[in-house]
Design a protein around this motif. Structure first.
Motif, short mmCIF file in Angstrom:
data_model
loop_
_atom_site.label_atom_id
_atom_site.label_comp_id
_atom_site.label_asym_id
_atom_site.label_seq_id
_atom_site.Cartn_x
_atom_site.Cartn_y
_atom_site.Cartn_z
N ALA A 1 0.84 -1.20 0.00
CA ALA A 1 0.00 0.00 0.00
C ALA A 1 0.87 1.24 0.00
O ALA A 1 1.83 1.33 0.76
N ALA A 2 0.52 2.18 -0.87
CA ALA A 2 1.24 3.45 -0.91
C ALA A 2 0.51 4.43 0.00
O ALA A 2 -0.39 5.13 -0.42
N THR A 3 0.87 4.46 1.27
CA THR A 3 0.17 5.33 2.21
C THR A 3 1.01 6.57 2.47
O THR A 3 2.15 6.67 2.01
N MET A 4 0.45 7.52 3.20
CA MET A 4 1.18 8.72 3.57
C MET A 4 1.13 8.85 5.08
O MET A 4 0.12 8.55 5.70
N GLU A 5 2.21 9.29 5.67
CA GLU A 5 2.19 9.67 7.09
C GLU A 5 2.57 11.13 7.09
O GLU A 5 3.71 11.47 6.79
N GLY A 6 1.64 11.99 7.36
CA GLY A 6 1.93 13.41 7.28
C GLY A 6 2.21 13.77 5.84
O GLY A 6 1.46 13.44 4.93
N ALA A 7 3.37 14.37 5.61
CA ALA A 7 3.68 14.80 4.25
C ALA A 7 4.64 13.83 3.58
O ALA A 7 5.26 14.15 2.59
N ARG A 8 4.78 12.65 4.17
CA ARG A 8 5.80 11.73 3.70
C ARG A 8 5.20 10.42 3.22
O ARG A 8 4.38 9.83 3.90
#
Ligand code: TYD
Ligand code: MG
Length: 454
Positions: free
Chosen positions: A291-298
């Motif tokens: 999964a291509a997730t995001m944590e904050g802006a990363r």
């Protein structure tokens, strides 16, 4: 001598009461009231000509160029928005054993400047043992084993360090307050004194705070209001990854996270977490989707693992680690209704590898892919990744920061990226994009042969 009187204070929210009550009216917590002594304040009203403060028009305020202090730890600098602001107060919360003391000792050492590290929890010998495990050493780090706040301030005035670290606020003691360390009034008064000292002398102050069973920083919420930056250090004891999250930041955004790994020599910075979290699926096992997730802006790529098996007993089991289990139930209902695949007779286990907790709803598509992969026993190649939120009618909804996600997937060697059609139309990408508008069409390609059978 000021006259002291006692009040009962809720240790959860700071509400005061003149008598003991079992349940707090404000926060509904039980057994949280403790008797505390409050020091009566002298009434000192100012005459008009004694004002020291001066109101200014917004346009009159001079811009001060703030030079941030490099903490020596890149991940921490990133979370803070570029480094420590002089005179700022930072509160670091986290569960016992997560590595709070280790992180701040590493800052104390990496800074290579005069640092006063005050510990009320560990003896200087224990701190030395920890410092010896770290890779770097510092000639300028002063260790003080003290819990009385007035003594700490005297020592700090003496040595005038460039950074003051307090481990932890729950051990601090105010000389005029009788209640036990860690209670609301102790924390409030001791931190007030330290913050005043830090602001007056432009010394950055880093405070360590324990967190309660419920996950909030022990002591009153009030402490979080008093400080400039609140950071939370999270991690699962069974895994070595630690995530530093910013909850409040008066000098920057709260969207950045820092990733560390606990090693035998202290915390190692993980600058590219996705690479660590994804194990290349060489054995062609089914039930794994990236999964291509995001944590904050990363961008933060995780491996979703699913196992679907026939339920042996009445109610099927649904076990989820690292993701919202209610959302997984919803996705199962969507599979059932929109794909017409029977999962109500199946046990379903979903796990995010590496003990990571993901909140991004763009993980939905990968979760469904992993579940279907396990159900059909069809392996998804390691060069495929997914991102997309799935709606109740089975539609794949648009996600944020699509360019960053795709760019990162290319960096990680992915060849095919499943993304929402609405996002695919926005621009051209370097990777092979598979636009998905609905889950039935999205997965036809991947699981073509099996879908006809079910
Ligand atoms: P610690 O910083 O004391 O946690 P906290 O202050 O948050 O309570 O460290 C916690 C754990 O980290 C401890 O159980 C041992 C482990 N550890 C390592 O694995 N490697 C190291 O180099 C250090 C210093 C600690
Ligand atoms: Mg500690």
């Amino acid at each position: 001598m000021a006259k002291n009187k006692t009040v009962f204070v809720c240790q959860n929210c700071g509400t005061q009461s003149t008598k003991w009550i079992g349940k707090c009216n404000a926060c509904n917590a039980w057994n949280t009231f403790q008797e505390e002594i409050i020091v009566s304040q002298k009434n000192t009203s100012l005459a008009t000509n004694q004002y020291v403060s001066k109101p200014l028009l917004l346009s009159e305020i001079q811009v001060e160029q703030v030079v941030r202090i490099n903490s020596g730890i890149t991940e921490l600098n990133g979370v803070l928005g570029g480094g420590i602001v002089p005179g700022s107060v930072l509160l670091l919360g986290g569960e016992p054993g997560v590595g709070k003391s280790t992180l701040l000792l590493q800052v104390a050492v990496a800074l290579q400047k005069k640092v006063l590290y005050v510990s009320g929890e560990e003896s200087p010998q224990q701190i030395l043992l920890r410092a010896q495990r770290l890779k770097h050493q510092s000639e300028h780090c002063i260790i003080l084993n003290e819990t009385r706040v007035d003594a700490i301030i005297l020592h700090a005035k003496d040595s005038m360090p460039e950074l003051l670290i307090i481990d932890s606020v729950q051990t601090l003691k105010h000389p005029d307050i009788d209640s036990a360390p860690g209670t609301v009034s102790q924390i409030r008064e001791t931190c007030n004194m330290l913050i005043e000292f830090a602001k007056q002398n432009h010394i950055p102050l880093l405070l360590i705070g324990h967190i309660t069973k419920e996950g909030s920083i022990a002591g009153p919420k009030l402490l979080e209001h008093m400080v400039d930056v609140v950071l939370q250090f999270e991690g699962d004891m069974h895994y070595m990854y630690r995530i530093l999250r910013s909850i409040k930041n008066r000098f920057g955004a709260t969207s950045e996270i820092g990733v560390f790994e606990m090693m035998h020599y202290g915390l190692r910075e993980v600058s590219n977490p996705s690479e660590l979290l994804i194990t290349r699926n060489k054995e062609e096992l089914s039930g794994v989707a990236i999964a291509a997730t995001m944590e904050g802006a990363r961008p933060f790529f995780v491996e979703v693992q699913a196992l679907v098996s026939t339920a042996a007993y009445g109610t099927p089991q649904r076990t989820v680690n690292g993701f919202d289990s209610k959302r997984v139930s919803m996705l199962l209902a969507i599979i059932e209704k929109r794909l017409g695949i029977k999962v109500y007779t199946k046990d379903v286990f979903v796990n995010i590898a590496g003990g990571i907790k993901v909140q991004d709803t763009a993980t939905d598509l990968a979760i469904i892919a992993a579940i279907l992969s396990s159900l059909f026993d069809i392996f998804i190649p390691g060069y495929v990744c997914f991102c997309g939120e799935v709606g109740l009618s089975g539609e794949v909804r648009s996600v944020s920061h699509i360019e960053k996600r795709v760019k990162e997937s290319v960096k990680l060697g992915m060849k095919q990226v499943y993304i929402p059609t609405s996002d695919a139309a926005k621009q051209t990408f370097d990777a092979e994009i598979i636009p998905c508008s609905r889950i039935d069409t999205a997965f036809k390609r991947l699981f073509r042969s099996q879908q006809n059978d079910t």
